[in-house]
Design a protein around this motif. Structure first.
Motif, PDB file in Angstrom:
ATOM      1  N   ILE A  71      -9.146   0.277   0.419  1.00 12.09           N
ATOM      2  CA  ILE A  71      -7.887  -0.095  -0.223  1.00 12.09           C
ATOM      3  C   ILE A  71      -8.152  -0.969  -1.442  1.00 12.09           C
ATOM      4  O   ILE A  71      -7.579  -0.762  -2.520  1.00 12.09           O
ATOM      5  N   SER A  72      -9.028  -1.947  -1.285  1.00 15.25           N
ATOM      6  CA  SER A  72      -9.341  -2.857  -2.396  1.00 15.25           C
ATOM      7  C   SER A  72      -9.910  -2.103  -3.586  1.00 15.25           C
ATOM      8  O   SER A  72      -9.515  -2.337  -4.735  1.00 15.25           O
ATOM      9  N   THR A  73     -10.832  -1.190  -3.324  1.00 17.23           N
ATOM     10  CA  THR A  73     -11.440  -0.449  -4.432  1.00 17.23           C
ATOM     11  C   THR A  73     -10.444   0.519  -5.048  1.00 17.23           C
ATOM     12  O   THR A  73     -10.469   0.757  -6.267  1.00 17.23           O
ATOM     13  N   ALA A  74      -9.552   1.066  -4.239  1.00 16.24           N
ATOM     14  CA  ALA A  74      -8.510   1.936  -4.796  1.00 16.24           C
ATOM     15  C   ALA A  74      -7.648   1.164  -5.785  1.00 16.24           C
ATOM     16  O   ALA A  74      -7.329   1.662  -6.878  1.00 16.24           O
ATOM     17  N   MET A  75      -7.294  -0.065  -5.432  1.00 15.55           N
ATOM     18  CA  MET A  75      -6.487  -0.879  -6.347  1.00 15.55           C
ATOM     19  C   MET A  75      -7.259  -1.204  -7.618  1.00 15.55           C
ATOM     20  O   MET A  75      -6.716  -1.167  -8.723  1.00 15.55           O
ATOM     21  N   GLU A  76      -8.530  -1.544  -7.484  1.00  8.28           N
ATOM     22  CA  GLU A  76      -9.329  -1.855  -8.671  1.00  8.28           C
ATOM     23  C   GLU A  76      -9.436  -0.642  -9.598  1.00  8.28           C
ATOM     24  O   GLU A  76      -9.487  -0.784 -10.827  1.00  8.28           O
ATOM     25  N   LEU A  77      -9.450   0.552  -9.015  1.00  7.78           N
ATOM     26  CA  LEU A  77      -9.572   1.781  -9.806  1.00  7.78           C
ATOM     27  C   LEU A  77      -8.221   2.283 -10.303  1.00  7.78           C
ATOM     28  O   LEU A  77      -8.158   3.289 -11.015  1.00  7.78           O
ATOM     29  N   GLY A  78      -7.146   1.609  -9.933  1.00  9.18           N
ATOM     30  CA  GLY A  78      -5.824   2.018 -10.375  1.00  9.18           C
ATOM     31  C   GLY A  78      -5.168   3.082  -9.517  1.00  9.18           C
ATOM     32  O   GLY A  78      -4.142   3.644  -9.903  1.00  9.18           O
ATOM     33  N   ASP A  79      -5.740   3.339  -8.336  1.00 11.14           N
ATOM     34  CA  ASP A  79      -5.185   4.350  -7.434  1.00 11.14           C
ATOM     35  C   ASP A  79      -4.144   3.690  -6.524  1.00 11.14           C
ATOM     36  O   ASP A  79      -4.340   3.549  -5.304  1.00 11.14           O
ATOM     37  N   VAL A  80      -3.037   3.296  -7.118  1.00  8.03           N
ATOM     38  CA  VAL A  80      -2.037   2.505  -6.405  1.00  8.03           C
ATOM     39  C   VAL A  80      -1.429   3.280  -5.244  1.00  8.03           C
ATOM     40  O   VAL A  80      -1.210   2.733  -4.160  1.00  8.03           O
ATOM     41  N   THR A  88      -1.007   2.056  -1.361  1.00 12.98           N
ATOM     42  CA  THR A  88       0.268   1.877  -0.670  1.00 12.98           C
ATOM     43  C   THR A  88       0.430   2.836   0.503  1.00 12.98           C
ATOM     44  O   THR A  88       1.102   2.510   1.486  1.00 12.98           O
ATOM     45  N   ASP A  89      -0.183   3.998   0.427  1.00 13.88           N
ATOM     46  CA  ASP A  89      -0.125   4.948   1.543  1.00 13.88           C
ATOM     47  C   ASP A  89      -0.994   4.494   2.710  1.00 13.88           C
ATOM     48  O   ASP A  89      -0.577   4.557   3.872  1.00 13.88           O
ATOM     49  N   TYR A  97       2.119  -3.058  -3.563  1.00 19.75           N
ATOM     50  CA  TYR A  97       3.576  -2.961  -3.588  1.00 19.75           C
ATOM     51  C   TYR A  97       4.136  -3.443  -4.925  1.00 19.75           C
ATOM     52  O   TYR A  97       5.048  -2.831  -5.495  1.00 19.75           O
ATOM     53  N   SER A  98       3.601  -4.534  -5.430  1.00 22.20           N
ATOM     54  CA  SER A  98       4.090  -5.073  -6.691  1.00 22.20           C
ATOM     55  C   SER A  98       3.865  -4.078  -7.825  1.00 22.20           C
ATOM     56  O   SER A  98       4.711  -3.940  -8.720  1.00 22.20           O
ATOM     57  N   ALA A  99       2.738  -3.369  -7.783  1.00 22.37           N
ATOM     58  CA  ALA A  99       2.447  -2.385  -8.822  1.00 22.37           C
ATOM     59  C   ALA A  99       3.457  -1.244  -8.818  1.00 22.37           C
ATOM     60  O   ALA A  99       3.634  -0.550  -9.827  1.00 22.37           O
ATOM     61  N   GLN A 100       4.135  -1.039  -7.684  1.00 18.01           N
ATOM     62  CA  GLN A 100       5.180  -0.014  -7.589  1.00 18.01           C
ATOM     63  C   GLN A 100       6.585  -0.621  -7.713  1.00 18.01           C
ATOM     64  O   GLN A 100       7.570   0.023  -7.376  1.00 18.01           O
ATOM     65  N   ASN A 101       6.633  -1.867  -8.191  1.00 13.49           N
ATOM     66  CA  ASN A 101       7.905  -2.584  -8.363  1.00 13.49           C
ATOM     67  C   ASN A 101       8.652  -2.798  -7.048  1.00 13.49           C
ATOM     68  O   ASN A 101       9.884  -2.936  -7.038  1.00 13.49           O
TER      69      ASN A 101
END
Length: 309
Positions: free
Chosen positions: A209-218, A222-223, A249-253
């Motif tokens: 999950i952490s690496t997905a966020m760093e790579l922009g795979d929001v 979230t899934d 979640y914040s990245a998806q408003n």
């Protein structure tokens, strides 16, 4: 938090068994997100470990060297949390030198991880990624009959490397490092906290999950993030995962859901919430986006994080 230097020494050397417990108490305080306690413990324990190295000979001196290495790791962890990245790197580097002198491969692996984490925290990403690869090569010789502690150290090293590679947008290396970590976790077979690593299959899932966020795979974060059950892990790791899901979640408003998670994290581990970059970044962003007066909850957390007066 300065490093202790020479002090007037008593006639009796430190008891190594007691020192081992004291070093463990510092590392446990970090895993429990009790940074104030860890900060209080570190200077005296470092001084005792240094004194033990000077006092003992032979095998006992090697044991003292290993304890000194872990004491430096505890110092590096605390210094990283309070924003002293350069001092943290110095502590980890001194610890790695002591670990190598001890001849203990598990302790040496632990300090490789600590140095890599300090390089990551200070933004020296390429150096951190390369150190993980080099360190893994150094440790490969012990994998055939690896103990649970050895597997935990080896696997956690790749988790640090995966986050580093993600920040470099190096997707191939992220995939490789996560696969190596997963293989070690599957060999271990369960979640554990050997050598204060919180390593196991769940920690590998959290780092996906952490690496997905760093790579922009929001969307991936979230899934998959809410599905990970981190309840068996130490508090620090559980809260860190909560903060990552809040960031997704914040990245998806989905601000209300994200704020609720920040408040949960703050309740569970107030010191971790205060010092970690994710709550500060999110709350600053939300405050700036407000067109009117912030909600009571947002204003409260902003004050507690000392973002607003």
């Amino acid at each position: 938090m300065p490093f202790p230097e020479e002090r007037r020494e008593s006639s009796n050397p430190p008891d190594l068994d007691i020192l081992r417990v004291e070093v463990g108490s510092t590392l446990s305080a970090d895993k429990d997100a009790r940074y104030s306690r860890a900060t209080r413990l570190v200077p005296d324990i470092l001084a005792q470990a240094q004194r033990a190295v000077r006092a003992y000979d032979g095998d006992d001196r090697l044991k003292a060297k290993a304890l000194l290495a872990m004491a430096y790791q505890g110092a590096a962890m605390v210094l990283t949390k309070i924003g002293e990245a350069d001092l943290a790197w110095m502590a980890a580097d001194r610890g790695l030198a002591a670990a190598k002198e001890s001849g203990d491969l598990v302790v040496t692996g632990s300090l490789f991880r600590s140095v890599s984490h300090c390089l990551l925290a200070s933004g020296r990403l390429t150096a951190a990624r390369d150190l993980v690869a080099d360190s893994a090569g150094y440790l490969e010789s012990g994998l055939a009959d690896a103990s649970p502690a050895y597997l935990s150290i080896y696997g956690t090293l790749f988790l640090v490397g995966a986050v580093t590679a993600a920040r470099l947008d190096d997707r191939a290396t992220v995939s490789t490092f996560l696969a190596e970590a997963d293989q070690a976790a599957q060999r271990l077979g369960h979640d554990a906290n050997h050598m204060w690593t919180a390593f196991g299959p769940t920690n590998v899932a959290i780092h996906r999950i952490s690496t997905a966020m760093e790579l922009g795979d929001v969307q991936v974060a979230t899934d998959q993030g809410p599905r990970v059950d981190s309840s068996t892990l130490p508090l620090k790791r559980r809260v860190r995962h909560t903060l990552e899901v809040a960031r997704a979640y914040s990245a998806q408003n989905r601000t209300d859901e994200a704020l609720a998670l920040i408040l949960d994290a703050e309740e569970l581990a107030p010191e971790q919430a205060r010092y970690h970059f994710i709550p500060r970044h999110l709350v600053i962003t939300w405050v700036r986006q407000q067109r009117g007066k912030p909600s009571h909850q947002l204003a409260g957390v902003a004050q507690r994080l000392r973002i607003v007066g």
